[in-house]
Design a protein around this motif. Structure first.
Motif, PDB file in Angstrom:
ATOM      1  N   TYR A   1       0.852  -1.198   0.000  1.00  0.00           N
ATOM      2  CA  TYR A   1       0.000   0.000   0.000  1.00  0.00           C
ATOM      3  C   TYR A   1       0.884   1.243   0.000  1.00  0.00           C
ATOM      4  O   TYR A   1       1.808   1.355   0.815  1.00  0.00           O
ATOM      5  CB  TYR A   1      -0.855   0.058   1.275  1.00  0.00           C
ATOM      6  CG  TYR A   1      -1.973  -0.981   1.323  1.00  0.00           C
ATOM      7  CD1 TYR A   1      -2.643  -1.378   0.165  1.00  0.00           C
ATOM      8  CD2 TYR A   1      -2.369  -1.519   2.527  1.00  0.00           C
ATOM      9  CE1 TYR A   1      -3.659  -2.312   0.234  1.00  0.00           C
ATOM     10  CE2 TYR A   1      -3.390  -2.456   2.601  1.00  0.00           C
ATOM     11  CZ  TYR A   1      -4.029  -2.849   1.440  1.00  0.00           C
ATOM     12  OH  TYR A   1      -5.023  -3.763   1.501  1.00  0.00           O
TER      13      TYR A   1
ATOM     14  N   LEU B   1      -3.712   5.389  12.805  1.00  0.00           N
ATOM     15  CA  LEU B   1      -2.288   5.422  13.178  1.00  0.00           C
ATOM     16  C   LEU B   1      -2.023   6.727  13.926  1.00  0.00           C
ATOM     17  O   LEU B   1      -2.343   7.811  13.425  1.00  0.00           O
ATOM     18  CB  LEU B   1      -1.395   5.347  11.942  1.00  0.00           C
ATOM     19  CG  LEU B   1      -1.328   3.993  11.221  1.00  0.00           C
ATOM     20  CD1 LEU B   1      -2.486   3.829  10.242  1.00  0.00           C
ATOM     21  CD2 LEU B   1      -0.007   3.849  10.475  1.00  0.00           C
TER      22      LEU B   1
ATOM     23  N   THR C   1       0.112   1.928  14.605  1.00  0.00           N
ATOM     24  CA  THR C   1      -1.065   1.420  15.308  1.00  0.00           C
ATOM     25  C   THR C   1      -0.810  -0.013  15.780  1.00  0.00           C
ATOM     26  O   THR C   1      -0.081  -0.772  15.119  1.00  0.00           O
ATOM     27  CB  THR C   1      -2.315   1.464  14.402  1.00  0.00           C
ATOM     28  OG1 THR C   1      -3.395   0.854  15.077  1.00  0.00           O
ATOM     29  CG2 THR C   1      -2.094   0.773  13.067  1.00  0.00           C
TER      30      THR C   1
ATOM     31  N   CYS D   1      -2.034  -3.519  13.673  1.00  0.00           N
ATOM     32  CA  CYS D   1      -1.284  -4.263  12.640  1.00  0.00           C
ATOM     33  C   CYS D   1      -1.081  -5.733  13.039  1.00  0.00           C
ATOM     34  O   CYS D   1      -1.001  -6.610  12.177  1.00  0.00           O
ATOM     35  CB  CYS D   1       0.076  -3.612  12.403  1.00  0.00           C
ATOM     36  SG  CYS D   1      -0.030  -1.965  11.741  1.00  0.00           S
TER      37      CYS D   1
ATOM     38  N   ARG E   1      -2.283  -7.512   6.294  1.00  0.00           N
ATOM     39  CA  ARG E   1      -0.925  -7.056   6.652  1.00  0.00           C
ATOM     40  C   ARG E   1       0.092  -7.374   5.551  1.00  0.00           C
ATOM     41  O   ARG E   1       0.995  -6.577   5.276  1.00  0.00           O
ATOM     42  CB  ARG E   1      -0.534  -7.731   7.973  1.00  0.00           C
ATOM     43  CG  ARG E   1       0.811  -7.296   8.480  1.00  0.00           C
ATOM     44  CD  ARG E   1       1.068  -7.806   9.861  1.00  0.00           C
ATOM     45  NE  ARG E   1       2.441  -7.593  10.219  1.00  0.00           N
ATOM     46  CZ  ARG E   1       2.901  -7.518  11.444  1.00  0.00           C
ATOM     47  NH1 ARG E   1       2.046  -7.649  12.452  1.00  0.00           N
ATOM     48  NH2 ARG E   1       4.161  -7.328  11.686  1.00  0.00           N
TER      49      ARG E   1
ATOM     50  N   CYS F   1       0.455  -4.721   3.185  1.00  0.00           N
ATOM     51  CA  CYS F   1       0.752  -3.394   3.732  1.00  0.00           C
ATOM     52  C   CYS F   1       2.205  -3.226   4.167  1.00  0.00           C
ATOM     53  O   CYS F   1       2.832  -2.214   3.892  1.00  0.00           O
ATOM     54  CB  CYS F   1      -0.188  -3.142   4.910  1.00  0.00           C
ATOM     55  SG  CYS F   1      -0.021  -1.516   5.620  1.00  0.00           S
ATOM     56  N   THR F   2       2.747  -4.234   4.831  1.00  0.00           N
ATOM     57  CA  THR F   2       4.113  -4.059   5.373  1.00  0.00           C
ATOM     58  C   THR F   2       4.837  -5.387   5.539  1.00  0.00           C
ATOM     59  O   THR F   2       4.197  -6.445   5.686  1.00  0.00           O
ATOM     60  CB  THR F   2       4.047  -3.336   6.736  1.00  0.00           C
ATOM     61  OG1 THR F   2       5.367  -3.135   7.216  1.00  0.00           O
ATOM     62  CG2 THR F   2       3.249  -4.096   7.775  1.00  0.00           C
TER      63      THR F   2
HETATM   64  S1  SF4 Z   1      -1.014  -3.581   8.561  1.00  0.00           S
HETATM   65 FE1  SF4 Z   1      -1.544  -1.809   7.408  1.00  0.00          FE
HETATM   66  S2  SF4 Z   1      -3.648  -2.054   6.852  1.00  0.00           S
HETATM   67 FE2  SF4 Z   1      -3.263  -3.483   8.554  1.00  0.00          FE
HETATM   68  S3  SF4 Z   1      -3.752  -2.345  10.371  1.00  0.00           S
HETATM   69 FE3  SF4 Z   1      -1.599  -2.052  10.062  1.00  0.00          FE
HETATM   70  S4  SF4 Z   1      -1.542  -0.160   8.895  1.00  0.00           S
HETATM   71 FE4  SF4 Z   1      -3.640  -0.896   8.750  1.00  0.00          FE
END
Ligand code: SF4
Length: 492
Positions: free
Chosen positions: A308, A330, A349, A352, A358, A361-362
């Motif tokens: 993302y 966040l 946050t 995650c 996930r 995203c990361t």
């Molecule tokens: S991994 Fe990314 S999409 Fe999932 S909660 Fe954390 S910030 Fe939000």
């Protein structure tokens, strides 16, 4: 049976230069030798030499020796300088000794243009061009370059030592010893340069012109030179200001824009710049000074990792939080961290840990965290303005850049003839003054421009009380002529 007056055309550039320089308050602008000493040989009046430079730069005659030669053979110069033929050394010293005055003269001219409503200061396009310095690439060093030289020399010494062991005759051995001696001398030289570089505290050292820097001249071609910043007004594409010093445009925008705004005395201003100028801190500084920037936005660095990207996270200004694609918030602890040259805040946050998306995203085991520069708002506002006004932003290339083509291709201003930042800027300001004068000639027509300048000159002589300056100038000319003719000079 010929008068010089007849040989110079009515619409000649020389005539324009003549009235233009006469309309400048040279003493106020800081030109030296505007008044004559009682004793000694009278120097050339600065008006004579300034006229010569302004005429020469228009015709690609920039070096003092070329200008001197032109004084001997060019009919327009005979007329313009009233027959005076300053030596190359005199011409050279005039440029060197009046660096600050050239800048003031250019600024004075810009204010004249504003008075004539040829510059309105509403939109300024800022861009840069590079010129070569009086310093070869061989005489420019950084630590990496020095290390490479030292490594090469050490390798050579090692090679010669091995060859000595294998040499058959004493003669060969002595030849090789000489070669080692020469390499050791070179080693000492590079060590001295390394010491100079360390003591200077800079990342690079130019040995001939210490203020010149290695810059990318064109695509991947690097040479030693100056990066010249130029501000152009959008109304008639006239130059407004210039600066030099940094090797790129990253931190040039605010200084240039604020300088132009202050010079023109306007309350608000818009700027047009390309991607190289888009830096949060610079945009924020402009916003603080009532300057609205239109600078091509840069893509966020995290955009191409397949996860993302930043556009998927929504920033809530009121709460200073981000909402992620999964709907979690966040938060930041409010601390500002130094990251290289940037200052950033972190947002994260705990959601995650159990997030279903996930993997999209990361890859960080502690979950996604976002870095937001403290000037991000200025970047976002700038990007919004540019995206909403594509036609306005497109004006940038029309306002600037083509002047650089004229200066470099037509007038040969690809390199500077002087050393040091202040002197280089003097050359730039002189060139810009000539460009603006010619541009005015095209906009107003030669006759109208001469009339305006003559009015200004008469106003200047009458009101500022520098009529004496003209008289003194005339005496200078008379005295110079009398010296040339070997007749007794006129006393002042
Ligand atoms: S991994 Fe990314 S999409 Fe999932 S909660 Fe954390 S910030 Fe939000």
């Amino acid at each position: 049976m010929l008068a010089l007056e007849e040989l110079v055309a009515e619409d000649s550039y020389a005539r324009l230069v003549d009235v233009f320089v006469d309309a400048l308050p040279l003493e106020e602008l800081g030109f030296t030798q505007t008044t004559c000493q009682k004793e000694g040989r009278p120097p050339y009046h600065p008006a004579v030499l300034l006229k010569l430079y302004m005429y020469g730069y228009r015709h690609g005659l920039r070096s003092s020796s070329k200008l001197h030669q032109a004084c001997l053979v060019n009919v327009e110069l005979w007329w313009l300088l009233k027959g005076l033929k300053p030596s190359a050394r005199t011409i050279c010293y005039f440029r060197h000794n009046n660096a600050a005055a050239f800048k003031k003269a250019f600024r004075h001219f810009v204010l004249m243009l504003k008075e004539w409503k040829l510059i309105d200061g509403e939109t300024i396009a800022i861009d840069s061009f590079k010129i070569r310095a009086q310093n070869s690439l061989k005489q420019n060093f950084n630590q990496k370059k020095i290390n490479n030289h030292l490594e090469y020399i050490d390798g050579k010494i090692e090679q010669y030592r091995k060859e000595i062991d294998e040499a058959d005759s004493l003669f060969q051995q002595s030849e090789l010893m000489n070669k080692i001696h020469r390499q050791k001398k070179k080693h000492e030289t590079y060590k001295k340069i390394e010491k100079e570089l360390t003591e200077s505290g800079q990342s690079q050292l130019s040995r001939v012109d210490p203020e010149a820097r290695a810059v990318v001249l064109h695509r991947n071609i690097v040479n030693v030179g100056y990066n010249v910043q130029a501000g152009c007004d959008s109304k008639h594409k006239l130059f407004v200001n210039a600066q030099t010093g940094a090797v790129n445009d990253t931190h040039a925008l605010a200084d240039m824009a604020i300088e132009a705004k202050e010079l023109l005395g306007v309350k608000k201003m818009k700027t047009l710049t390309d991607k190289g100028y888009t830096t949060g801190a610079e945009l924020a500084r402009c916003a603080e000074n009532d300057i609205t920037t239109y600078s091509s936005p840069k893509a966020h660095s995290s955009q191409k990792n397949g996860l993302y990207d930043m556009q998927d996270f929504i920033y809530n200004e009121k709460e200073d939080t981000y909402t992620c694609p999964a709907g979690s918030t966040l938060h930041t602890n409010g601390t500002v961290y130094q990251k290289g040259k940037h200052r950033v805040k972190h947002y994260k946050t705990k959601a995650c840990k159990g997030c279903a998306v996930r993997h999209l995203c990361t890859k960080n085991k502690n979950g996604r965290f976002i870095e937001r520069g403290i000037h991000q708002k200025a970047l976002e506002e700038n990007a919004k303005r540019v995206n909403e006004n594509p036609d306005y932003y497109r004006k940038r290339q029309q306002v600037t850049e083509h002047q650089f083509g004229t200066l470099k291709r037509q007038w040969g201003f690809t390199h500077t003839l002087v050393k040091g930042k202040e002197n280089v800027l003097a050359e730039v300001h002189l060139t810009f003054s000539v460009y603006n004068l010619l541009r005015c000639m095209q906009i107003l027509g030669t006759e109208k421009l001469r009339m305006l300048l003559k009015e200004l000159a008469s106003l200047f002589f009458d009101q500022i009380g520098l009529f004496e300056n003209r008289i003194s100038h005339s005496f200078f000319l008379i005295r110079q002529k009398s010296i040339l003719k070997n007749v007794p000079s006129v006393g002042l």
